[in-house]
Enzyme design. Structure first.
Site, PDB file in Angstrom:
ATOM      1  N   ASN A   8       0.881  -1.163   0.000  1.00  0.00           N
ATOM      2  CA  ASN A   8       0.000   0.000   0.000  1.00  0.00           C
ATOM      3  C   ASN A   8       0.923   1.218   0.000  1.00  0.00           C
ATOM      4  OD1 ASN A   8      -1.784   2.023   0.578  1.00  0.00           O
ATOM      5  ND2 ASN A   8      -2.733   0.998   2.329  1.00  0.00           N
ATOM      6  N   ARG A  93      -2.653  -2.048  -3.289  1.00  0.00           N
ATOM      7  CA  ARG A  93      -3.825  -1.198  -3.129  1.00  0.00           C
ATOM      8  C   ARG A  93      -3.686  -0.065  -4.138  1.00  0.00           C
ATOM      9  NH1 ARG A  93      -5.560   2.285   2.150  1.00  0.00           N
ATOM     10  NH2 ARG A  93      -7.603   2.885   1.395  1.00  0.00           N
ATOM     11  N   HIS A 181     -12.445   3.714  -0.066  1.00  0.00           N
ATOM     12  CA  HIS A 181     -12.452   2.777   1.084  1.00  0.00           C
ATOM     13  C   HIS A 181     -13.109   1.451   0.731  1.00  0.00           C
ATOM     14  CE1 HIS A 181     -12.102   6.351   4.066  1.00  0.00           C
ATOM     15  NE2 HIS A 181     -10.926   5.794   3.890  1.00  0.00           N
ATOM     16  N   ARG A 241      -9.286  16.709   5.893  1.00  0.00           N
ATOM     17  CA  ARG A 241     -10.088  17.016   4.692  1.00  0.00           C
ATOM     18  C   ARG A 241     -11.468  17.534   5.092  1.00  0.00           C
ATOM     19  NH1 ARG A 241      -9.361  11.314   1.957  1.00  0.00           N
ATOM     20  NH2 ARG A 241      -7.720  10.869   3.440  1.00  0.00           N
ATOM     21  N   GLY A 328      -9.941   3.546  12.751  1.00  0.00           N
ATOM     22  CA  GLY A 328      -9.342   3.866  14.056  1.00  0.00           C
ATOM     23  C   GLY A 328     -10.310   4.506  15.033  1.00  0.00           C
ATOM     24  N   GLU A 379      -7.751  -3.963   5.523  1.00  0.00           N
ATOM     25  CA  GLU A 379      -7.642  -3.789   4.064  1.00  0.00           C
ATOM     26  C   GLU A 379      -6.548  -4.688   3.498  1.00  0.00           C
ATOM     27  OE1 GLU A 379      -7.487   0.191   5.259  1.00  0.00           O
ATOM     28  OE2 GLU A 379      -8.841   0.881   3.690  1.00  0.00           O
TER      29      GLU A 379
HETATM   30  P1  ADP Z   1      -6.037   5.851   8.625  1.00  0.00           P
HETATM   31  O1  ADP Z   1      -7.236   6.379   7.892  1.00  0.00           O
HETATM   32  O2  ADP Z   1      -4.826   6.713   8.461  1.00  0.00           O
HETATM   33  O3  ADP Z   1      -5.789   4.360   8.404  1.00  0.00           O
HETATM   34  P2  ADP Z   1      -6.853   5.029  11.268  1.00  0.00           P
HETATM   35  O4  ADP Z   1      -7.928   4.119  10.812  1.00  0.00           O
HETATM   36  O5  ADP Z   1      -5.646   4.439  11.921  1.00  0.00           O
HETATM   37  O6  ADP Z   1      -6.395   6.039  10.155  1.00  0.00           O
HETATM   38  O7  ADP Z   1      -7.530   6.053  12.325  1.00  0.00           O
HETATM   39  C1  ADP Z   1      -6.803   7.081  12.922  1.00  0.00           C
HETATM   40  C2  ADP Z   1      -7.763   7.845  13.819  1.00  0.00           C
HETATM   41  O8  ADP Z   1      -8.247   6.960  14.849  1.00  0.00           O
HETATM   42  C3  ADP Z   1      -7.083   9.013  14.544  1.00  0.00           C
HETATM   43  O9  ADP Z   1      -7.960  10.139  14.549  1.00  0.00           O
HETATM   44  C4  ADP Z   1      -6.931   8.481  15.959  1.00  0.00           C
HETATM   45  O10 ADP Z   1      -6.922   9.491  16.932  1.00  0.00           O
HETATM   46  C5  ADP Z   1      -8.191   7.641  16.084  1.00  0.00           C
HETATM   47  N1  ADP Z   1      -8.090   6.725  17.223  1.00  0.00           N
HETATM   48  C6  ADP Z   1      -7.283   5.659  17.366  1.00  0.00           C
HETATM   49  N2  ADP Z   1      -7.434   5.119  18.611  1.00  0.00           N
HETATM   50  C7  ADP Z   1      -8.358   5.880  19.256  1.00  0.00           C
HETATM   51  C8  ADP Z   1      -8.959   5.846  20.548  1.00  0.00           C
HETATM   52  N3  ADP Z   1      -8.616   4.932  21.446  1.00  0.00           N
HETATM   53  N4  ADP Z   1      -9.888   6.788  20.853  1.00  0.00           N
HETATM   54  C9  ADP Z   1     -10.229   7.741  19.955  1.00  0.00           C
HETATM   55  N5  ADP Z   1      -9.714   7.824  18.703  1.00  0.00           N
HETATM   56  C10 ADP Z   1      -8.795   6.907  18.364  1.00  0.00           C
END
Ligand code: ADP
Length: 395
Positions: A8, A93, A181, A241, A328, A379
């Site tokens: 990726n 990807r 996505h 964004r 996340g 993914e």
């Molecule tokens: P990406 O789109 O880059 O793959 P992720 O799916 O890893 O991103 O998501 C990142 C987001 O998830 C960030 O805003 C991060 O703060 C949030 N996040 C991760 N763990 C937690 C948590 N325990 N509580 C709140 N937000 C979280």
């Protein structure tokens, strides 16, 4: 046992993983991240339980690009760490598959030429996907390359879901909603089919909430509408964004405020969303911890847009049987999930607050008409599965 490597590729990072083929789902043996770190390049590899198994740091070379340089290192790491792995293919990807790519494809010269024509549709992402494929072809000339598209899952959407109301010829010229996505939605949807087949066969809304965030309405496993549009800017606000925006704002900024297209693009992609509204951070964890008025407003706006889309998608689907949170934020923030589902009984959702706060996989009550799931998206595993399937079909 057959193995595949998934890649990726971004502008300054490459996520890679080595998977072993298994009956239910490919199993990750190692997951790595390569990044540019100042004047150096850096690789970190973890095993399936997250333990760091390999780390490497080296000076950037002016004569070799980041992708090529990194993939040579990944290749050398694989040979040493997994000398007996039989790598049958590399799965990539690819952000944009345009109007025609509705399934993963073996990368031929024709496919590559087509992917290049899509660069203007995703100038910030597509060139890196292509650079990753080219570097992998150079590094592993005898290994088949498979392109897995983030847009493919949405290609079957009805016309009303993927068109804009602008003069019709633009649709035929490719100006339409692609949705992104897709690999995450496909993974989650297939997982739902395994753990709750009855719900998966019904009307499902998935919220993929990460740094990039979007939602998708799925009926019987097929995408029928999504919040991301022509680019990955539309729909929900994200880390940096803007999400949904009146196009008149762009016209105003350019015509009346004299901002250049590049300046506006930088603002909409990198200075907006949670970061722009909070003036603090793009990161949900930091905003939840900050507790300032601006941070709280940014979170409120994020939640309010998710609720609007949930209502809209329920109308598109003519009802709702299940909802899934992933990404996340969706997987980890009980607070965001609770606020999204607050007062949603009218739509059939009854939240089990205790289960939600405890981080359970099912967060609706027993008697809730709509079942709400939290599913850890993957993914990379989806790319691995596609790559194995495409490779097998080609034999
Ligand atoms: P990406 O789109 O880059 O793959 P992720 O799916 O890893 O991103 O998501 C990142 C987001 O998830 C960030 O805003 C991060 O703060 C949030 N996040 C991760 N763990 C937690 C948590 N325990 N509580 C709140 N937000 C979280």
């Amino acid at each position: 046992m057959a193995h595949v490597i998934t890649l990726n590729a971004g502008s300054s990072s490459i996520k890679f993983a080595l998977f072993e083929d298994h009956a239910v789902e490919p199993a990750a043996l190692a997951i790595g991240l390569a990044e540019i770190d100042g004047a150096a390049r850096h690789i970190k590899v973890r095993d399936a339980v997250g333990t760091i198994t390999h780390e490497e740091r080296w000076e950037s070379r002016a004569d070799v690009g980041f992708h090529t340089d990194t993939l040579q290192r990944v290749l050398a790491w694989r040979r040493t760490a997994f000398p007996h792995a039989q790598v049958i293919a590399a799965g990539h990807r690819v952000v944009h598959g345009g109007p025609t790519m509705s399934a993963p494809a073996i990368v031929t010269d024709e496919v590559l030429a087509y992917l290049r024509t899509l660069v203007p549709l995703a100038p910030l992402h597509q060139p890196h996907s292509i650079a990753g494929i080219l570097a992998a072809r150079d590094a592993w000339p005898h290994v088949q390359q498979v392109a897995c598209f983030d847009t493919a899952f949405h290609r079957g959407q009805p016309f009303v879901a993927d068109t804009f109301a602008i003069p019709r010829h633009f649709y035929d010229e490719g100006v339409r909603r692609y949705g992104f996505h897709g690999l995450s939605y496909e993974y989650v949807s297939q997982k739902l089919q395994r753990i709750a087949p009855h719900h998966a066969a019904g009307r499902v809304v998935v919220a993929h909430l990460g740094n990039g965030a979007s939602m998708c309405a799925i009926r019987d496993g097929l995408s029928v509408a999504s919040t991301m549009g022509f680019t990955a800017l539309d729909g929900l606000p994200m880390g940096t964004r803007c999400g949904q925006l009146d196009p008149g704002v762009v016209l105003y900024l350019m015509q009346e405020r004299g901002m250049s297209a590049d300046h506006v693009a930088d603002m909409l992609y990198r200075q907006s969303g949670l970061k722009g509204l909070s003036g603090l951070s793009h990161d949900m964890r930091e905003l939840e911890a900050a507790g300032t008025a601006e941070a709280n407003q940014a979170i409120e706006y994020f939640i309010s847009r998710i609720r609007r889309e949930l209502g809209g998608f329920a109308a598109v689907l003519k009802g709702l049987d299940a909802m899934v949170f992933c990404g996340g934020i969706g997987e980890n923030s009980w607070h965001v999930r609770e606020r999204v589902l607050e007062g949603m009984e009218w739509i059939g959702v009854e939240l089990d607050r205790t289960a939600n706060r405890a981080g359970a996989d099912i967060i609706s009550t027993e008697r809730s008409r709509v079942r709400v799931f939290v599913i850890r998206t993957n993914e990379e595993a989806m790319i691995a599965r596609h790559t194995i399937e495409v490779q097998r079909a080609a034999i």
